[in-house]
Design an enzyme around this catalytic site. Structure first.
Site, PDB file in Angstrom:
ATOM      1  N   ARG A  17       0.830  -1.202   0.000  1.00 46.55           N
ATOM      2  CA  ARG A  17       0.000   0.000   0.000  1.00 46.55           C
ATOM      3  C   ARG A  17       0.870   1.260   0.000  1.00 46.55           C
ATOM      4  NH1 ARG A  17      -2.863   2.123   5.117  1.00 46.55           N
ATOM      5  NH2 ARG A  17      -3.865   4.005   4.351  1.00 46.55           N
TER       6      ARG A  17
ATOM      7  N   TRP B  80     -10.957  -8.699   1.784  1.00 48.34           N
ATOM      8  CA  TRP B  80     -11.685  -8.951   0.542  1.00 48.34           C
ATOM      9  C   TRP B  80     -11.761 -10.447   0.229  1.00 48.34           C
ATOM     10  CZ3 TRP B  80      -8.420  -4.768   1.137  1.00 48.34           C
ATOM     11  CH2 TRP B  80      -8.939  -3.498   0.832  1.00 48.34           C
TER      12      TRP B  80
ATOM     13  N   HIS C 267      -6.613  -5.870  -4.377  1.00 52.15           N
ATOM     14  CA  HIS C 267      -7.458  -6.059  -3.197  1.00 52.15           C
ATOM     15  C   HIS C 267      -7.601  -7.527  -2.831  1.00 52.15           C
ATOM     16  CE1 HIS C 267      -9.617  -1.897  -3.349  1.00 52.15           C
ATOM     17  NE2 HIS C 267      -8.409  -1.849  -2.809  1.00 52.15           N
TER      18      HIS C 267
ATOM     19  N   HIS D 218       0.552   4.157  -2.767  1.00 54.71           N
ATOM     20  CA  HIS D 218       0.199   5.537  -2.426  1.00 54.71           C
ATOM     21  C   HIS D 218       1.305   6.528  -2.755  1.00 54.71           C
ATOM     22  CE1 HIS D 218      -3.388   4.811   0.461  1.00 54.71           C
ATOM     23  NE2 HIS D 218      -3.284   3.825  -0.418  1.00 54.71           N
TER      24      HIS D 218
END
Length: 375
Positions: free
Chosen positions: A127, A270, A254, A131
């Site tokens: 992540r 998920w 995900h 980002h």
């Protein structure tokens, strides 16, 4: 790419939010890089390079701060000159083997998560890479992975980056051991290691990013909002230069990680295997019946059968939008196709905002996993 909610809520933004379960963090749990203990004594070349690079970078920063010229452009020039001066003075030029060592150290740390999340730091490190790169604006020519500006406020405090101090702190341990690597290269290499060590595809990668200044930081709002629909998704990803197929491939990250109420506002994983990279995200989208979760949090869906899984509104859009659905269904039916397309799209994401002439190799490298090196 197990990431946490790649998307954010209006109040608390999150992109691929692979944060942590409800773990309470004390105020002093935030890593203060300036108060870190001394790193292990590095090898002579590395130590000398780090000292010279630090001095020249500081001088460049002083020059930039006191200049009235375009700060962003001068940041690039000043820092790049500092790095090159450091390398030239020490005759130290990192090789592919040196970067493989950095990869190996990252990979080792990913498994030292203990009770954190599902026992792996890989999703949150992935992540961080996402980002740090997903702020790119192709028209403005700003953002992307080149300057690693999440080191600075206010970008580090943006809602979408909540919880990423965990990943930055983990990467800082590696930085202390290998001070010659830039933060941009370190964070993106971390994303590569996260995907590959979680049984995902090989991600082409090459070094060349430089560290910028706070003035290079991007404004809030450039990362996806999980509560939105297909038009918002396209606006965000088209701004970076992606098409519909690449969008759907990237959202497949995900398959990894989970959302946390104290980060994105959403809650749950998920898939049933949040630390293994698969095409399960797509399969579950089409095979399970999804209903709106009844709770006090933001709107999200849960699987009707177990209630243990979640989908964001922006995830469910992949089953409703005609163009998105075509690719999502293809990935649900063919994991090899998903792996191939994800690897290409993610490699592209990690290079956004980096001038081609900065890369040290004409073509990206493929680094080996820890398992491959044992063979």
């Amino acid at each position: 790419m197990s990431l946490a909610a790649t998307f954010r809520t209006p109040v608390r933004r999150v992109v691929f939010s692979t944060s942590v379960r409800r773990v309470e963090f004390r105020p002093n749990a935030y890593r203060r890089f300036t108060t870190e203990g001394p790193p292990p004594a590095p090898k002579s070349n590395t130590a000398l390079y780090a000292g010279i690079a630090a001095f020249t970078a500081a001088a460049a920063g002083y020059y930039l701060y006191n200049s009235n010229s375009d700060t962003s452009r001068e940041a690039t020039t000043a820092v790049k000159s500092a790095v090159q001066a450091g390398k030239a003075a020490t005759k130290f030029t990192p090789t592919k083997e040196d970067y493989q060592k950095v990869y190996n150290r990252i990979a080792e740390l990913l498994d030292e998560a203990g009770d954190y999340d599902d026992g792996s730091f890989a999703p949150v490190v992935l992540r961080l890479a996402w980002h740090a790169s997903g702020t790119y604006d192709k028209d403005a020519g700003t953002g992307g992975s080149n300057f690693a500006t999440m080191r600075f406020e206010p970008e580090s405090l943006h809602g979408a980056n909540a919880g990423l101090h965990v990943a930055r702190g983990l990467m800082e341990k590696v930085k202390q051991e290998y001070p010659w690597i830039s933060y941009g290269d370190l964070w993106t290499l971390g994303g590569v290691a996260a995907v590959q060590e979680m049984a995902g595809p090989k991600i082409p990668w090459r070094p060349g990013r430089i560290d910028g200044f706070a003035s290079d930081a991007t404004p809030d709002g450039r990362l996806p909002d999980a509560s939105q629909g297909s038009q918002h998704i396209r606006d965000i990803f088209y701004r970076m230069g992606f098409n519909d197929q690449e969008i759907v491939a990237l959202v497949g990250a995900h398959a990894l990680g989970r959302c946390h109420p104290d980060r994105s506002g959403y809650e749950g994983p998920w898939t049933f295997s949040p630390t293994t990279f698969t095409n399960d995200f797509y399969k579950l989208l089409f095979e399970e019946k999804w209903v709106w979760k009844k709770w006090n949090g933001p709107k999200q869906l849960q699987d009707k059968k177990t209630g243990a899984l979640m989908m964001l509104p922006t995830d469910y859009v992949l089953t409703q939008d005609k163009s998105f659905k075509k690719y999502a269904k293809a990935y649900a039916d063919d994991q090899n196709l998903f792996f191939k397309d994800f690897a290409a799209a993610f490699a592209k994401l990690l290079e956004l905002g980096v001038p081609p002439q900065q890369f040290v190799a004409a073509e990206p490298w493929t680094l080996k996993t820890l398992e491959e090196q044992k063979a």
